[in-house]
Enzyme design. Structure first.
Site, PDB file in Angstrom:
ATOM      1  N   MET A 283      -9.671   7.185   9.028  1.00  0.00           N
ATOM      2  CA  MET A 283     -10.052   7.832   7.756  1.00  0.00           C
ATOM      3  C   MET A 283     -11.099   8.917   7.957  1.00  0.00           C
ATOM      4  SD  MET A 283     -10.286   4.345   5.479  1.00  0.00           S
ATOM      5  CE  MET A 283     -10.937   3.314   6.795  1.00  0.00           C
TER       6      MET A 283
ATOM      7  N   ILE B 175      -7.898  -4.751  10.134  1.00  0.00           N
ATOM      8  CA  ILE B 175      -8.625  -3.582  10.643  1.00  0.00           C
ATOM      9  C   ILE B 175      -8.631  -2.517   9.545  1.00  0.00           C
ATOM     10  CG2 ILE B 175      -8.707  -1.773  12.420  1.00  0.00           C
ATOM     11  CD1 ILE B 175      -7.676  -3.796  14.395  1.00  0.00           C
TER      12      ILE B 175
ATOM     13  N   LYS C 217      -3.293   3.233  -2.132  1.00  0.00           N
ATOM     14  CA  LYS C 217      -4.590   3.906  -2.183  1.00  0.00           C
ATOM     15  C   LYS C 217      -4.514   5.132  -1.304  1.00  0.00           C
ATOM     16  CE  LYS C 217      -6.984  -0.424  -2.165  1.00  0.00           C
ATOM     17  NZ  LYS C 217      -6.800  -1.371  -1.116  1.00  0.00           N
TER      18      LYS C 217
ATOM     19  N   GLY D 158      -0.590  -1.197   5.837  1.00  0.00           N
ATOM     20  CA  GLY D 158      -0.338  -0.384   7.028  1.00  0.00           C
ATOM     21  C   GLY D 158      -1.090  -0.961   8.224  1.00  0.00           C
ATOM     22  N   GLY D 159      -0.561  -0.772   9.417  1.00  0.00           N
ATOM     23  CA  GLY D 159      -1.277  -1.183  10.637  1.00  0.00           C
ATOM     24  C   GLY D 159      -1.498  -2.675  10.691  1.00  0.00           C
ATOM     25  N   ASP D 160      -2.735  -3.065  10.933  1.00  0.00           N
ATOM     26  CA  ASP D 160      -3.126  -4.473  10.986  1.00  0.00           C
ATOM     27  C   ASP D 160      -3.961  -4.786   9.740  1.00  0.00           C
ATOM     28  OD1 ASP D 160      -3.632  -6.956  12.958  1.00  0.00           O
ATOM     29  OD2 ASP D 160      -5.435  -6.546  11.787  1.00  0.00           O
TER      30      ASP D 160
ATOM     31  N   ASP E 184       0.840  -1.186   0.000  1.00  0.00           N
ATOM     32  CA  ASP E 184       0.000   0.000   0.000  1.00  0.00           C
ATOM     33  C   ASP E 184       0.877   1.239   0.000  1.00  0.00           C
ATOM     34  OD1 ASP E 184      -2.239  -1.498   0.119  1.00  0.00           O
ATOM     35  OD2 ASP E 184      -2.683  -1.126   2.230  1.00  0.00           O
TER      36      ASP E 184
ATOM     37  N   THR F 172      -2.154  -1.863  15.056  1.00  0.00           N
ATOM     38  CA  THR F 172      -3.092  -1.010  14.334  1.00  0.00           C
ATOM     39  C   THR F 172      -2.901   0.458  14.728  1.00  0.00           C
ATOM     40  OG1 THR F 172      -5.394  -0.781  13.659  1.00  0.00           O
ATOM     41  CG2 THR F 172      -5.017  -1.248  15.997  1.00  0.00           C
ATOM     42  N   ALA F 173      -3.310   1.364  13.826  1.00  0.00           N
ATOM     43  CA  ALA F 173      -3.079   2.803  14.051  1.00  0.00           C
ATOM     44  C   ALA F 173      -3.640   3.262  15.397  1.00  0.00           C
ATOM     45  CB  ALA F 173      -3.688   3.601  12.914  1.00  0.00           C
TER      46      ALA F 173
HETATM   47  N1  SAH Z   1      -5.106  -1.273   8.536  1.00  0.00           N
HETATM   48  C1  SAH Z   1      -4.744   0.020   9.065  1.00  0.00           C
HETATM   49  C2  SAH Z   1      -5.774   1.080   8.769  1.00  0.00           C
HETATM   50  C3  SAH Z   1      -5.960   1.379   7.302  1.00  0.00           C
HETATM   51  S1  SAH Z   1      -7.112   2.663   7.034  1.00  0.00           S
HETATM   52  C4  SAH Z   1      -4.475  -0.098  10.565  1.00  0.00           C
HETATM   53  O1  SAH Z   1      -4.770  -1.142  11.169  1.00  0.00           O
HETATM   54  O2  SAH Z   1      -3.971   0.857  11.150  1.00  0.00           O
HETATM   55  C5  SAH Z   1      -6.054   4.066   6.910  1.00  0.00           C
HETATM   56  C6  SAH Z   1      -6.302   4.996   8.068  1.00  0.00           C
HETATM   57  O3  SAH Z   1      -5.603   4.564   9.214  1.00  0.00           O
HETATM   58  C7  SAH Z   1      -5.825   6.416   7.843  1.00  0.00           C
HETATM   59  O4  SAH Z   1      -6.749   7.175   7.107  1.00  0.00           O
HETATM   60  C8  SAH Z   1      -5.724   6.911   9.265  1.00  0.00           C
HETATM   61  O5  SAH Z   1      -6.985   7.227   9.797  1.00  0.00           O
HETATM   62  C9  SAH Z   1      -5.242   5.670   9.991  1.00  0.00           C
HETATM   63  N2  SAH Z   1      -3.778   5.667  10.162  1.00  0.00           N
HETATM   64  C10 SAH Z   1      -2.911   4.779   9.687  1.00  0.00           C
HETATM   65  N3  SAH Z   1      -1.663   5.045  10.111  1.00  0.00           N
HETATM   66  C11 SAH Z   1      -1.758   6.141  10.876  1.00  0.00           C
HETATM   67  C12 SAH Z   1      -0.814   6.924  11.617  1.00  0.00           C
HETATM   68  N4  SAH Z   1       0.475   6.617  11.659  1.00  0.00           N
HETATM   69  N5  SAH Z   1      -1.278   7.989  12.324  1.00  0.00           N
HETATM   70  C13 SAH Z   1      -2.584   8.312  12.320  1.00  0.00           C
HETATM   71  N6  SAH Z   1      -3.517   7.609  11.636  1.00  0.00           N
HETATM   72  C14 SAH Z   1      -3.106   6.545  10.926  1.00  0.00           C
END
Ligand code: SAH
Length: 265
Positions: free
Chosen positions: A178, A101, A65, A96-98, A43, A126-127
């Protein structure tokens, strides 16, 4: 592909979470798989420097995206993963993150299941967890919140279709992913469903990275404060009285936010 050249084994797809942004918040397992992969399909929003961990001969494909710019449609992406695995490749699908989620991880592995492609899922921080930790805002706390909800604040036709009654419950922390584009609507709805305008709320941008910024306010003033501060995506909105703990518990200040600056003055 010539049948004689067809690989003997189907490759495996690893659906890997890369955490909230800081490279060293990635799991050991994620780091190992990234270093072994033949192909990394990633991503836009992944930890800084993560691709430098890849093999020098690994192929990297960005299917990034940004909010309104879907570069690769989801079904095309699903087909890409299947094709790469059928070529016998070890594929890391990096998110990104998990991955489970707000990551569409479920949709991607459904296609793999349908096509008989072996896969594994590697969780990530996750974020919400990353931002909360690095902003000094515990998502639960015995004096403040016994439940925590994660919601998508992504606008559809200018509105956010969520169970506001449930999200605006007292003694709860609600986290919106988001949600920056819809922050005005989110704060309005939370107040319309029973929370006072003085209810604490925060936005964390680029949480856990050196570019982290934190804005704390209340539901009535957060949208204006966030606009004034020029906050943009990726950012997370945290609503709940736990936000009041930030003043005392904030420990990470790469770029000093107004509140930290005042506290340290
Ligand atoms: N799967 C990811 C989320 C994807 S949706 C997870 O588990 O974190 C993408 C959204 O995640 C972004 O629009 C924002 O709201 C949030 N996000 C991801 N990384 C971030 C960060 N470092 N700081 C703040 N928000 C973040």
């Amino acid at each position: 592909m010539n049948p004689n050249q067809r690989p003997k084994h189907t490759g495996t797809v690893y659906l890997v979470g890369s955490g909230p942004g800081a490279l060293d918040l990635m799991t050991v397992r994620a780091t190992r798989l990234i270093g072994e992969a033949d192909v990394i399909v990633h991503d836009h929003l992944i930890a800084d420097g993560v691709l430098e961990l890849a093999r020098s001969d690994a192929q990297t494909i960005c299917v990034g995206k940004r909010a309104s710019n879907h570069t690769v449609p989801q079904d095309e992406l699903n087909r890409l993963l299947v094709r790469l695995a059928r070529e016998g490749k070890m594929v890391v699908r990096l998110k990104g993150g998990d991955p489970f989620i707000f990551g569409r991880g479920g949709e991607e592995i459904e296609t793999l299941v349908d096509c008989g492609i072996p896969f594994e899922v590697v969780p990530g921080v996750t974020a919400a967890a990353g931002c909360a930790a690095y902003a000094g805002i515990p998502l639960t706390h015995r004096d403040h919140a016994q439940t925590v909800s994660f919601a998508t604040g992504h606008l559809k036709d200018g509105s956010v279709d969520l169970d506001w009654q449930a999200l605006a419950r007292p003694r709860q922390t609600s986290v919106f992913y988001m949600g920056i584009g819809g922050i005005g609507e989110i704060c309005r709805q939370m107040m319309a469903h029973g929370l006072p305008g003085t209810h604490p709320a925060a936005v964390v941008q680029n949480g856990s990275t050196v570019r982290q910024r934190v804005v704390t306010a209340d539901l009535a003033t957060l949208p204006d404060k966030v606009k004034e501060a020029g906050i943009s995506s990726p950012a997370l909105i945290i609503v709940g009285t736990v936000v009041s703990l930030h003043r005392k518990l904030a420990w990470y200040a790469p770029i000093l936010d107004t509140e930290n600056r005042n506290a340290l003055a």
